[in-house]
Design a protein around this motif. Structure first.
Motif, PDB file in Angstrom:
ATOM      1  N   ILE A  78      96.698  81.161  40.753  1.00 60.60           N
ATOM      2  CA  ILE A  78      96.478  80.505  42.034  1.00 60.60           C
ATOM      3  C   ILE A  78      97.793  80.262  42.758  1.00 60.60           C
ATOM      4  O   ILE A  78      97.848  80.275  43.998  1.00 60.60           O
TER       5      ILE A  78
ATOM      6  N   ARG B  75      98.583  83.445  44.621  1.00 62.34           N
ATOM      7  CA  ARG B  75      97.723  83.613  45.792  1.00 62.34           C
ATOM      8  C   ARG B  75      98.198  82.747  46.949  1.00 62.34           C
ATOM      9  O   ARG B  75      98.234  83.186  48.098  1.00 62.34           O
ATOM     10  N   HIS B  76      98.583  81.504  46.640  1.00 57.75           N
ATOM     11  CA  HIS B  76      99.084  80.634  47.699  1.00 57.75           C
ATOM     12  C   HIS B  76     100.398  81.156  48.260  1.00 57.75           C
ATOM     13  O   HIS B  76     100.635  81.092  49.477  1.00 57.75           O
TER      14      HIS B  76
ATOM     15  N   LEU C 299      92.188  76.982  48.543  1.00 57.77           N
ATOM     16  CA  LEU C 299      92.319  77.440  47.159  1.00 57.77           C
ATOM     17  C   LEU C 299      91.962  76.338  46.170  1.00 57.77           C
ATOM     18  O   LEU C 299      91.466  76.613  45.074  1.00 57.77           O
TER      19      LEU C 299
END
Length: 547
Positions: free
Chosen positions: A181, A184-185, A225
């Motif tokens: 994650i 992704r951020h 997210l």
């Protein structure tokens, strides 16, 4: 003996002949059918072929030994350092090479050999980290596309940091199922910054507005997210934001006002050092001294305290009432409460905060409009899907017989099955007035017309409205005759009595054996006023109650 024979055969042979002989010798050695002495001589001959000036000979050795775990390690290491088209054959799939060999080839090789290493099955984390540190865009794309490669979070972040501007690399990374994650951020933040720079370079927005747009897009992506991160992923995301110096007071305020309370709890726990359970309990009492202490310990500015307290107060009240208000409506209520709390503050201090809250309110209103529009579109789609089969059935089904002959639906439901009417499906024609059943009551059959004695059908059933009314209750008949007398005699009481009217002419009718009894009753019932029928039902109900 084997080495001497091989050297004799290949001493004066062409490069193609030597390559064929090298491949045959390598396959014979790898099969393990040679004795100890013969195997040693074959291995020595293979190593001697590394000095052959013809690349075709070394390529034949690489093709024969690349996928075997019995190949001599010195031979494979030497071939891995050969020219790229030969080295890639063993770097891509040789099980003899260790991680240290692969890391050295990544550091000293070219992009072609690095891409070959990146495509290896079950690539280890150290080799992936070496590729992320020195690899170019082609080799990193090959590494990201390798689903069996084990890539650490640090290596993925380094790949984005070095070559995150490449759209193909970002797409390959986002296609991975195991993408962390944090990565992704980082990718979303990088895209937001790129779009902001594009707008600034094109002169569409100023640098200040571009920075604000990028920051708000990054914060919105972080909260989006967090919705799918889970407990462990949420903690990792908050820790990553803190390391990147992106865990700001504005992000925490946005999380509270957008109903991302789990994110706010983890963020405040990360900043204050308290447990999440304790932070969640303190947030349930926002107007107490405990939350003020938590606010200060987390390092949030005192300017936000009234707004956060007002918003959390609305959230707690709605949770206690359980009124069903949620989503954008509740978020807008919390934002409005925060704005109201800021009205008592000095304008110079609360100006930036009120502008931020106004932007949050606009976003919540747009989200509410999007949700409502989506729900309406889904409802309309469902109605359309339900109406299409019904319309198709109505178009395919023939017109009901009762509708074609003018019988009311209530009367048609009383028709017995034995008297079902069958209408031929021929081309429609105009009805014959002499023989067809009338579509509407005749003038002489209407209520209020002169009574003409009617003939009975062969079944003994009268077919006029008066005959049907004769079977009703006496009270209802008296009321009916009184109402008909008022209609037929609207003149004042002092007026002279009218002259007697001549007796109605009795005209014989042809026998109606073709008309069923049930149809006659239905038509007669259709000529009786609805209010008369309702009053008759009420009288019957009172009689049953009295009995």
């Amino acid at each position: 003996m084997i080495l001497r024979q091989f050297l004799t055969l290949t001493q004066n042979a062409s490069s193609e002949r030597r390559a064929e002989a090298a491949g045959t010798l390598a396959r014979s050695y790898l099969q393990g059918r040679l004795g100890p002495d013969a195997a040693w001589e074959a291995k020595t001959a293979l190593l001697a072929l590394l000095d052959d000036p013809a690349p075709a000979v070394r390529r034949a050795l690489a093709e024969a030994c690349a996928g075997s775990d019995q190949a001599p390690r010195p031979l494979i290491v030497a071939l891995a350092s050969d020219q790229p088209d030969i080295a890639c054959l063993v770097l891509a799939r040789s099980p003899v090479l260790m991680d240290a060999d692969l890391v050295d080839c990544v550091a000293m090789g070219c992009e072609e050999t690095r891409a070959a290493v990146a495509g290896r099955v079950e690539l280890s984390k150290p080799v992936a980290a070496a590729l992320a540190e020195v690899g170019g865009v082609p080799s990193l794309i090959a590494l990201a596309a390798n689903r069996s490669a084990r890539i650490g979070v640090a290596a993925l972040l380094r790949m984005v940091e070095r070559h995150g501007e490449d759209a193909e690399l970002r797409q390959a990374l986002l296609a991975r199922d195991d993408l962390a994650i944090e990565v992704r951020h980082t990718i979303v933040s990088l895209v937001a910054e790129q779009l902001s720079r594009l707008g600034q370079d094109a002169g569409w927005i100023s640098s200040e507005r571009g920075a604000r747009v990028a920051r708000e897009a990054r914060d919105a992506a972080a909260l989006a997210l967090s919705d799918e991160a889970g407990e462990a992923g949420l903690g990792r995301l908050v820790a990553h934001l803190r390391v990147q110096e992106q865990l700001t007071a504005g992000l925490i305020l946005r999380a509270i006002l957008s109903l991302r309370l789990p994110f706010a709890e983890v963020a405040l726990a990360e900043l204050s050092g308290l447990s999440r359970a304790r932070v969640a309990g303190i947030m349930l009492e926002p107007h107490g001294a405990g939350y003020a202490a938590l606010h200060r310990r987390a390092g949030l500015p005192a300017l936000l305290l009234p707004a956060i307290r007002a918003a959390l107060g609305v959230w707690r009240d709605e949770a206690d009432r359980r009124s069903g208000v949620s989503g954008p409506r509740l978020a807008r209520s919390m934002i409005e409460a925060a704005l109201t709390a800021c009205e008592t503050m000095p304008f110079a201090e609360a100006r930036s905060l009120m502008a931020l809250l106004a932007r949050f309110e606009a976003e919540a209103a747009r989200d509410e409009a999007r949700i409502l529009t989506h729900e309406q579109a889904e409802a309309r789609a469902r109605e359309t899907a339900e109406d299409e089969p019904r319309e198709a059935m109505l178009l395919a089904a023939p017109e009901p017989v009762e509708a074609r002959i003018g019988i009311p639906a209530e009367a048609a439901s009383a028709l017995p099955v034995s008297q079902e009417i069958v209408v031929p499906t021929a081309e429609p024609r105009l009805p014959d007035t002499a023989t067809a059943w009338p579509l509407a009551p005749r003038p002489e059959d209407r209520i209020g017309a002169a009574v003409v004695p009617a003939e009975a059908t062969p079944d003994g059933v009268p077919e006029s409205a008066e005959a049907v009314l004769a079977g009703l209750a006496e009270e209802l008949m008296a009321r009916f005759l009184a109402e008909r007398g008022q209609v037929s005699d609207p003149a004042p009481a002092l007026a002279p009595p009218p002259l007697p009217s001549p007796a109605p002419e009795i005209r014989p009718e042809p026998p109606r054996s073709a008309r069923p009894r049930a149809i006659a009753l239905a038509v007669a019932a259709g000529m009786i006023p609805e209010e008369l029928v309702l009053s008759y039902r009420a009288d019957r109900a009172r009689q049953r109650l009295a009995a």
